[in-house]
Design a protein around this motif. Structure first.
Motif, PDB file in Angstrom:
ATOM      1  N   GLY A   1       0.490  -1.185   0.106  1.00  0.00           N
ATOM      2  CA  GLY A   1       0.031   0.071   0.032  1.00  0.00           C
ATOM      3  C   GLY A   1       0.720   1.221  -0.013  1.00  0.00           C
ATOM      4  N   ASP A   2       1.981   1.044  -0.336  1.00  0.00           N
ATOM      5  CA  ASP A   2       2.885   2.477  -0.108  1.00  0.00           C
ATOM      6  C   ASP A   2       3.049   2.967  -1.457  1.00  0.00           C
ATOM      7  OD1 ASP A   2       4.806   4.317   0.552  1.00  0.00           O
ATOM      8  OD2 ASP A   2       6.286   3.070   1.066  1.00  0.00           O
ATOM      9  N   GLU A   3       2.470   3.960  -1.738  1.00  0.00           N
ATOM     10  CA  GLU A   3       2.670   4.411  -3.036  1.00  0.00           C
ATOM     11  C   GLU A   3       3.396   5.632  -3.289  1.00  0.00           C
ATOM     12  OE1 GLU A   3      -1.207   5.731  -4.493  1.00  0.00           O
ATOM     13  OE2 GLU A   3      -2.234   3.986  -3.780  1.00  0.00           O
ATOM     14  N   THR A   4       4.417   5.896  -2.474  1.00  0.00           N
ATOM     15  CA  THR A   4       5.000   7.153  -2.290  1.00  0.00           C
ATOM     16  C   THR A   4       6.055   7.331  -3.413  1.00  0.00           C
ATOM     17  OG1 THR A   4       5.272   6.926   0.138  1.00  0.00           O
ATOM     18  CG2 THR A   4       6.712   8.385  -0.822  1.00  0.00           C
ATOM     19  N   ASP A   5       6.778   6.300  -3.920  1.00  0.00           N
ATOM     20  CA  ASP A   5       7.763   6.191  -5.113  1.00  0.00           C
ATOM     21  C   ASP A   5       6.955   6.311  -6.155  1.00  0.00           C
ATOM     22  OD1 ASP A   5      10.051   5.659  -3.322  1.00  0.00           O
ATOM     23  OD2 ASP A   5       9.737   3.374  -3.723  1.00  0.00           O
ATOM     24  N   TYR A   6       5.926   5.876  -6.454  1.00  0.00           N
ATOM     25  CA  TYR A   6       5.144   6.109  -7.552  1.00  0.00           C
ATOM     26  C   TYR A   6       4.683   7.568  -7.746  1.00  0.00           C
ATOM     27  CZ  TYR A   6       0.991   5.801 -10.756  1.00  0.00           C
ATOM     28  OH  TYR A   6       0.169   6.250 -11.877  1.00  0.00           O
ATOM     29  N   ARG A   7       4.079   8.167  -6.753  1.00  0.00           N
ATOM     30  CA  ARG A   7       3.714   9.429  -6.755  1.00  0.00           C
ATOM     31  C   ARG A   7       4.832  10.587  -6.692  1.00  0.00           C
ATOM     32  NH1 ARG A   7      -1.846  10.230  -5.486  1.00  0.00           N
ATOM     33  NH2 ARG A   7      -2.804   8.247  -4.998  1.00  0.00           N
ATOM     34  N   ASN A   8       5.963  10.265  -6.332  1.00  0.00           N
ATOM     35  CA  ASN A   8       7.236  11.166  -6.470  1.00  0.00           C
ATOM     36  C   ASN A   8       7.569  10.976  -8.019  1.00  0.00           C
ATOM     37  OD1 ASN A   8       7.047  11.732  -3.702  1.00  0.00           O
ATOM     38  ND2 ASN A   8       8.745  10.230  -3.172  1.00  0.00           N
ATOM     39  N   GLU A   9       7.568   9.918  -8.411  1.00  0.00           N
ATOM     40  CA  GLU A   9       7.900   9.786  -9.892  1.00  0.00           C
ATOM     41  C   GLU A   9       7.257  10.523 -10.754  1.00  0.00           C
ATOM     42  OE1 GLU A   9      10.268   9.085 -13.071  1.00  0.00           O
ATOM     43  OE2 GLU A   9      10.666   8.614 -10.938  1.00  0.00           O
ATOM     44  N   VAL A  10       5.868  10.409 -10.351  1.00  0.00           N
ATOM     45  CA  VAL A  10       4.757  11.446 -11.198  1.00  0.00           C
ATOM     46  C   VAL A  10       5.153  12.794 -11.119  1.00  0.00           C
ATOM     47  CG1 VAL A  10       2.494  12.306 -11.449  1.00  0.00           C
ATOM     48  CG2 VAL A  10       3.158   9.612 -11.204  1.00  0.00           C
ATOM     49  N   SER A  11       5.410  13.298  -9.901  1.00  0.00           N
ATOM     50  CA  SER A  11       5.824  14.583  -9.404  1.00  0.00           C
ATOM     51  C   SER A  11       6.951  15.145 -10.150  1.00  0.00           C
ATOM     52  CB  SER A  11       5.923  14.795  -8.029  1.00  0.00           C
ATOM     53  OG  SER A  11       6.339  16.289  -7.583  1.00  0.00           O
ATOM     54  N   ARG A  12       7.954  13.952 -10.352  1.00  0.00           N
ATOM     55  CA  ARG A  12       9.326  14.576 -10.959  1.00  0.00           C
ATOM     56  C   ARG A  12       9.155  14.663 -12.331  1.00  0.00           C
ATOM     57  NH1 ARG A  12      11.560  10.654  -6.968  1.00  0.00           N
ATOM     58  NH2 ARG A  12      11.165   9.184  -8.358  1.00  0.00           N
ATOM     59  N   ARG A  13       8.396  13.734 -12.866  1.00  0.00           N
ATOM     60  CA  ARG A  13       7.981  13.920 -14.433  1.00  0.00           C
ATOM     61  C   ARG A  13       7.523  15.307 -14.640  1.00  0.00           C
ATOM     62  NH1 ARG A  13       8.556   9.125 -17.435  1.00  0.00           N
ATOM     63  NH2 ARG A  13       9.979   7.991 -16.139  1.00  0.00           N
ATOM     64  N   THR A  14       6.517  15.565 -13.823  1.00  0.00           N
ATOM     65  CA  THR A  14       5.579  16.790 -13.939  1.00  0.00           C
ATOM     66  C   THR A  14       6.555  18.177 -13.867  1.00  0.00           C
ATOM     67  OG1 THR A  14       3.507  16.121 -12.950  1.00  0.00           O
ATOM     68  CG2 THR A  14       3.713  18.073 -13.259  1.00  0.00           C
ATOM     69  N   THR A  15       7.486  18.210 -13.060  1.00  0.00           N
ATOM     70  CA  THR A  15       8.532  19.191 -12.805  1.00  0.00           C
ATOM     71  C   THR A  15       9.512  19.250 -13.838  1.00  0.00           C
ATOM     72  OG1 THR A  15       8.197  18.856 -10.384  1.00  0.00           O
ATOM     73  CG2 THR A  15      10.101  20.177 -10.958  1.00  0.00           C
ATOM     74  N   TRP A  16       9.790  18.352 -14.482  1.00  0.00           N
ATOM     75  CA  TRP A  16      10.662  18.067 -15.418  1.00  0.00           C
ATOM     76  C   TRP A  16      10.021  18.628 -16.748  1.00  0.00           C
ATOM     77  CZ3 TRP A  16      10.824  16.132 -20.550  1.00  0.00           C
ATOM     78  CH2 TRP A  16      11.748  16.050 -21.231  1.00  0.00           C
ATOM     79  N   CYS A  17       8.752  18.254 -16.958  1.00  0.00           N
ATOM     80  CA  CYS A  17       8.321  18.856 -18.182  1.00  0.00           C
ATOM     81  C   CYS A  17       8.054  20.506 -18.073  1.00  0.00           C
ATOM     82  CB  CYS A  17       6.722  18.295 -18.249  1.00  0.00           C
ATOM     83  SG  CYS A  17       6.764  16.832 -18.703  1.00  0.00           S
ATOM     84  N   ALA A  18       7.678  20.877 -16.860  1.00  0.00           N
ATOM     85  CA  ALA A  18       7.690  22.402 -16.644  1.00  0.00           C
ATOM     86  C   ALA A  18       8.962  23.028 -16.924  1.00  0.00           C
ATOM     87  CB  ALA A  18       7.162  22.725 -15.110  1.00  0.00           C
ATOM     88  N   ASP A  19       9.942  22.369 -16.423  1.00  0.00           N
ATOM     89  CA  ASP A  19      11.328  23.032 -16.403  1.00  0.00           C
ATOM     90  C   ASP A  19      11.821  23.181 -18.140  1.00  0.00           C
ATOM     91  OD1 ASP A  19      11.468  23.244 -13.898  1.00  0.00           O
ATOM     92  OD2 ASP A  19      12.659  21.552 -13.439  1.00  0.00           O
ATOM     93  N   ASN A  20      11.337  22.160 -18.666  1.00  0.00           N
ATOM     94  CA  ASN A  20      11.784  22.048 -20.434  1.00  0.00           C
ATOM     95  C   ASN A  20      10.567  22.625 -21.183  1.00  0.00           C
ATOM     96  OD1 ASN A  20      14.287  20.279 -20.391  1.00  0.00           O
ATOM     97  ND2 ASN A  20      13.087  19.584 -18.689  1.00  0.00           N
ATOM     98  N   ASN A  21       9.752  23.502 -20.471  1.00  0.00           N
ATOM     99  CA  ASN A  21       8.759  24.219 -21.496  1.00  0.00           C
ATOM    100  C   ASN A  21       7.643  23.354 -22.210  1.00  0.00           C
ATOM    101  OD1 ASN A  21       9.776  26.753 -20.712  1.00  0.00           O
ATOM    102  ND2 ASN A  21      11.224  26.620 -22.446  1.00  0.00           N
ATOM    103  N   LEU A  22       7.527  22.388 -21.378  1.00  0.00           N
ATOM    104  CA  LEU A  22       6.550  21.131 -21.981  1.00  0.00           C
ATOM    105  C   LEU A  22       5.310  21.353 -20.992  1.00  0.00           C
ATOM    106  CD1 LEU A  22       8.697  17.954 -22.772  1.00  0.00           C
ATOM    107  CD2 LEU A  22       7.768  19.639 -24.212  1.00  0.00           C
ATOM    108  N   SER A  23       4.106  21.389 -21.940  1.00  0.00           N
ATOM    109  CA  SER A  23       2.790  21.693 -20.947  1.00  0.00           C
ATOM    110  C   SER A  23       2.074  20.003 -20.911  1.00  0.00           C
ATOM    111  CB  SER A  23       1.952  22.463 -21.473  1.00  0.00           C
ATOM    112  OG  SER A  23       0.618  22.705 -20.867  1.00  0.00           O
ATOM    113  N   LEU A  24       1.875  19.578 -19.729  1.00  0.00           N
ATOM    114  CA  LEU A  24       1.089  18.193 -19.672  1.00  0.00           C
ATOM    115  C   LEU A  24      -0.433  18.679 -19.928  1.00  0.00           C
ATOM    116  CD1 LEU A  24       2.861  16.433 -16.550  1.00  0.00           C
ATOM    117  CD2 LEU A  24       2.761  15.958 -18.987  1.00  0.00           C
TER     118      LEU A  24
END
Length: 231
Positions: free
Chosen positions: A11-34
């Motif tokens: 039931g520990d989703e921490t790694d999964y949600r952190n990875e999604v958060s990292r992808r979201t941040t990376w897209c924002a830093d590289n001028n990509l809009s999700l």
């Protein structure tokens, strides 16, 4: 399309949600809009005790959870039954059989018919075959194999069966993974001292014998996120 796959333990989703958060941040830093509206999540959970899964949010917007989706030409459902995928492949292949019959009536030679079959029908039937064929039930396999048999009658030559295509491609993929020390799945393969064909087949069988029932014992399930980007 970008994909994030998370294996949830106890039931520990921490790694999964952190990875999604990292992808979201990376897209924002590289001028990509999700595009959250095009982003879908599918949950595969075979545990006996079903629980309510907390929704996933990106930039404050909840991601739509779906029971089935199409990814790289393969229809995936949350129960991994592959029935939808079989129906889609069969329907598309049967449409191509019409043109194969037309070529036959036009007295096209067998080599031309065979080339047409390999390029327009077999390519459809074998799309992603190493992913889904091993988990298909007998009914799905028979449905697809009937199309191969129909094509054999039209062309007048013997054609490779789907089980043979699956076995050949799976063996080649296993060999490539076993020879690639950087592949994350290489540890699942351990060839015998004499790396002959039987040893390779044994390695492949050991891999595909890892079914989802074991995940239930380990209290393990998975979430997959298909990320859509703004055009």
């Amino acid at each position: 399309v970008e994909t994030v796959v998370g294996l949830i333990n106890h039931g520990d989703e921490t790694d999964y949600r952190n990875e999604v958060s990292r992808r979201t941040t990376w897209c924002a830093d590289n001028n990509l809009s999700l595009n959250v509206e095009k982003t879908k999540e599918i949950v595969v959970d075979f545990r006996r005790a079903h629980t309510q899964h907390a929704p996933l949010t990106i930039n404050g917007v909840s991601v739509e959870r779906v029971s089935s989706t199409k990814f790289l030409g393969v229809h995936i459902t949350e129960d991994l039954s592959w029935m939808n995928n079989t129906i889609a492949l069969a329907r598309k292949s049967q449409q191509r059989l019409f043109f194969l019959r037309k070529l036959r009536r036009a007295r096209a030679p067998a080599p031309i018919l065979y080339t047409f079959y390999r390029g327009t029908i077999e390519s459809i039937l074998s799309c992603g075959i190493t992913v889904w064929f091993g988990a298909c039930n007998v009914s799905c396999i028979k449905t697809l194999q009937r199309i191969v048999r129909a094509a054999e009658k039209i062309i007048g030559v013997s054609l490779p069966s789907l089980p043979d295509i699956y076995s050949t491609r799976l063996t080649k993929k296993a060999l490539r993974i076993a020879a690639d020390p950087t592949h994350p799945m290489q540890s699942l393969f351990e060839l015998l001292p004499e790396a002959n064909k039987e040893a390779t087949k044994a390695a492949v069988k050991r891999l595909i014998s890892l079914d989802v029932i074991k995940g239930e014992t380990m209290n393990t399930w998975g979430r997959a996120l298909l990320i859509g980007r703004q055009q």
